[in-house]
Design an enzyme around this catalytic site. Structure first.
Site, PDB file in Angstrom:
ATOM      1  N   LYS A  18       5.918 -14.731  -5.310  1.00 31.57           N
ATOM      2  CA  LYS A  18       5.604 -13.406  -5.847  1.00 31.57           C
ATOM      3  C   LYS A  18       6.419 -12.343  -5.120  1.00 31.57           C
ATOM      4  O   LYS A  18       6.996 -12.597  -4.057  1.00 31.57           O
ATOM      5  CB  LYS A  18       4.107 -13.120  -5.709  1.00 31.57           C
ATOM      6  CG  LYS A  18       3.599 -13.086  -4.271  1.00 31.57           C
ATOM      7  CD  LYS A  18       2.099 -12.836  -4.227  1.00 31.57           C
ATOM      8  CE  LYS A  18       1.589 -12.805  -2.785  1.00 31.57           C
ATOM      9  NZ  LYS A  18       0.152 -12.489  -2.710  1.00 31.57           N
ATOM     10  N   ARG A  49     -12.088  -9.597  -3.719  1.00 34.52           N
ATOM     11  CA  ARG A  49     -11.009  -9.038  -4.542  1.00 34.52           C
ATOM     12  C   ARG A  49     -11.283  -9.362  -6.016  1.00 34.52           C
ATOM     13  O   ARG A  49     -11.853  -8.543  -6.727  1.00 34.52           O
ATOM     14  CB  ARG A  49      -9.666  -9.596  -4.055  1.00 34.52           C
ATOM     15  CG  ARG A  49      -8.468  -8.769  -4.441  1.00 34.52           C
ATOM     16  CD  ARG A  49      -7.276  -9.064  -3.553  1.00 34.52           C
ATOM     17  NE  ARG A  49      -6.922 -10.472  -3.434  1.00 34.52           N
ATOM     18  CZ  ARG A  49      -5.920 -10.933  -2.688  1.00 34.52           C
ATOM     19  NH1 ARG A  49      -5.181 -10.083  -1.984  1.00 34.52           N
ATOM     20  NH2 ARG A  49      -5.646 -12.229  -2.618  1.00 34.52           N
ATOM     21  N   TYR A  98      18.821  15.485   9.808  1.00 32.35           N
ATOM     22  CA  TYR A  98      17.837  16.481   9.386  1.00 32.35           C
ATOM     23  C   TYR A  98      16.894  16.854  10.522  1.00 32.35           C
ATOM     24  O   TYR A  98      16.436  16.002  11.284  1.00 32.35           O
ATOM     25  CB  TYR A  98      16.999  15.938   8.221  1.00 32.35           C
ATOM     26  CG  TYR A  98      17.754  15.793   6.931  1.00 32.35           C
ATOM     27  CD1 TYR A  98      18.218  16.910   6.232  1.00 32.35           C
ATOM     28  CD2 TYR A  98      17.993  14.534   6.390  1.00 32.35           C
ATOM     29  CE1 TYR A  98      18.903  16.772   5.033  1.00 32.35           C
ATOM     30  CE2 TYR A  98      18.676  14.383   5.189  1.00 32.35           C
ATOM     31  CZ  TYR A  98      19.130  15.505   4.512  1.00 32.35           C
ATOM     32  OH  TYR A  98      19.804  15.368   3.326  1.00 32.35           O
ATOM     33  N   MET A 143      18.024   9.347   3.205  1.00 29.36           N
ATOM     34  CA  MET A 143      17.754   8.501   2.049  1.00 29.36           C
ATOM     35  C   MET A 143      18.735   7.344   1.944  1.00 29.36           C
ATOM     36  O   MET A 143      18.353   6.218   1.610  1.00 29.36           O
ATOM     37  CB  MET A 143      17.791   9.328   0.758  1.00 29.36           C
ATOM     38  CG  MET A 143      17.454   8.513  -0.486  1.00 29.36           C
ATOM     39  SD  MET A 143      17.512   9.459  -2.023  1.00 29.36           S
ATOM     40  CE  MET A 143      16.043  10.472  -1.844  1.00 29.36           C
TER      41      MET A 143
END
Length: 383
Positions: A41, A137, A266, A313
Site C-alpha cells: 500500500k 478502526r 527565508y 519548497m
C-alpha cells in the site's frame, strides 16, 4: 552511475535485492505452509508498488495487500496478476469492478454485502472478513454481527468467503499485555464462524517477527519488507537482520562562499559566524524533505554537513567544510563512504516513525531501481 529519465539531480534509490532478501528471509523464518501477504500500500511505502510487488512475489509472497481499491486497480493495470487484498473499506457499488479484476475486498457488515449484491450482476466477489479485536478502526466486534454476515453468505452465491483477519495495535511494543488480549479476542472470534475460511491472518511485521504462535496460516509483511524495524524497541530483538532498501540522494547545483554576517534562506534564520562555504541542493519540502529537517546532517564524500537556513519548497542549503565541486553527490538517506544516515535517524529528528519518512518522499522524486548493483529501471511520475 548514469542518471536516466529525469532532469533534476534528486532521486531515491530502491535496492530490489534488499526487498528480495527481506522477503526470502521472512519465508525461511516462518513454517513453509504459511502464506506471506506482501503489503504494498501507499506505493509500497514510497518504494514503488509494481517493482516491490514483483520482487516480493519472486521471493515467495503468495498474496499482495493494499489499502484501497484504486491501489489494487493500479497494480492490475501495470500487469500484476497475483491475488490482491484491499485491507480498507470499499464502496458497495465498486464490488463489480473488484470482482471483474479478481481483487479481494474486506467486509465487516452484512448491510454492505446486501448492498453490494445488487451491483455484482452475476459476478462473484472474493472477500475477507475484518475483525476488530482491539484496534478500534474497522471490523466486526460482536458475535451477532458475524452471525448475520454468515447467514447472508449462506443464502447467496455472489460471494466467496476466502479469509478472516484482524490487526494488532501494540505488537511492536515490548509490553505484551494488550497484544495478548487482542490475540485471545481474535481466537474467540474465530469460534463464531461455523467453518474457518482458507486464510486466517493477524500478524503484521511486528507480530510475525516476535510471536510465531500468532501467525495462524497467513501473515502480512509490511514495514519489514522494506528493511525497517516495526519500532525502535524491536530493533534489538529482531530474529534476523533487516536490509534497508531506501536511499535518497541529490547533487550540489551551486556552491558559494559567504562572508561573516551574511544570512541564508527565508527568515534569515542562519547567519554565518565566519566566512563559510554554502552549497545549494535541489530538494525541498514539496519533495517531502520538510522544513523541520533544518539542521539535519547530510553526507558528502564520507563526511557530515548540516543543512542551514529554512528548507524551501524546492531547494535547501548546506554548510560545507570546504569548497566542493558542483555536481558532488550528496546523500540524505543511505550510505556515503563509511558514514550512514538511516530512515530511523530521520524519523527520530522528526519525532515520528520510519513508516512516515519513506511515505512522505513525494512523487516529484524519481525512483531508481537497482539489482545486482545495476540500474534496472527508473520511474519518474512527472513525465
Amino acid at each position: 552511475m548514469t542518471l536516466q529519465n529525469f532532469y533534476r539531480d534528486t532521486w531515491a534509490e530502491i535496492n530490489l535485492d534488499a526487498i528480495f532478501e527481506n522477503a526470502a528471509n521472512m519465508k525461511k523464518h516462518l513454517p513453509p505452509e504459511i502464506t506471506l501477504f506482501a503489503v504494498v500500500k501507499a506505493n509500497a511505502y514510497g518504494h514503488g508498488d509494481v517493482e516491490v510487488a514483483e520482487t516480493a512475489i519472486q521471493a515467495g509472497a503468495g498474496y499482495l495487500a493494499v489499502a484501497f481499491l484504486d491501489e489494487a486497480l493500479a497494480l492490475r493495470k501495470k500487469g500484476i496478476t497475483a491475488p490482491i487484498l484491499v485491507l480498507g473499506a470499499s464502496r458497495p457499488e465498486d464490488a463489480q469492478i473488484a470482482a471483474r479484476e479478481s481483487i479481494t475486498l474486506t467486509v465487516f457488515q452484512a448491510g454492505w454485502l446486501e448492498a453490494a449484491q445488487s451491483f455484482l450482476e452475476g459476478t462473484v466477489l472474493t472477500i475477507h472478513l475484518k475483525c476488530d479485536s482491539g484496534m478500534g478502526r474497522i471490523g466486526i466486534r460482536k458475535q451477532e454481527e458475524m452471525n448475520e454476515i454468515e447467514r447472508f453468505l449462506q443464502k447467496t452465491k455472489c460471494f466467496v468467503l476466502e479469509g478472516i483477519f484482524t490487526h494488532f495495535a501494540t505488537a511492536d511494543q515490548l509490553d505484551t499485555e494488550y497484544f495478548s488480549k487482542q490475540l485471545a479476542r481474535f481466537e474467540e472470534m474465530l469460534t463464531w464462524l461455523k467453518e474457518k475460511p482458507k486464510y486466517v491472518h493477524a500478524a503484521n511485521s511486528a507480530a510475525l517477527l516476535r510471536f510465531p504462535n500468532a501467525v495462524f496460516n497467513s501473515v502480512r509483511m509490511g514495514i519489514s519488507l522494506y528493511g525497517l524495524s516495526p519500532s525502535m524497541e524491536m530493533k534489538e530483538v529482531l530474529p534476523f537482520a533487516l536490509r534497508p532498501a531506501f536511499s535518497l540522494k541529490t547533487k550540489l547545483v551551486h556552491v558559494k562562499n559567504i562572508s561573516k554576517g551574511q544570512s541564508v534562506s527565508y527568515g534569515a534564520t542562519y547567519t554565518a559566524e565566519e566566512d563559510t562555504w554554502i552549497g545549494t541542493l535541489p530538494i525541498g519540502y514539496a519533495d517531502g524533505w520538510i522544513r523541520m529537517l533544518q539542521g539535519q546532517e547530510v553526507l558528502l564524500e564520507g563526511g557530515r554537513s548540516p543543512l542551514v537556513g529554512r528548507i524551501c519548497m524546492d531547494q535547501c542549503m548546506v554548510k560545507l567544510s570546504r569548497e566542493f565541486p558542483v555536481g558532488t553527490e550528496v546523500t540524505l538517506i543511505g550510505k556515503n563512504g563509511t558514514e550512514c544516515i538511516t530512515v530511523d535517524d530521520i524519523a527520530e529528528k522528526l519525532n515520528t516513525i520510519n513508516y512516515e519518512v519513506t511515505c512522505m518522499i513525494s512523487s516529484r522524486v524519481p525512483r531508481m531501481y537497482l539489482k545486482d548493483g545495476r540500474i534496472t529501471g527508473v520511474v519518474n511520475q512527472l513525465i
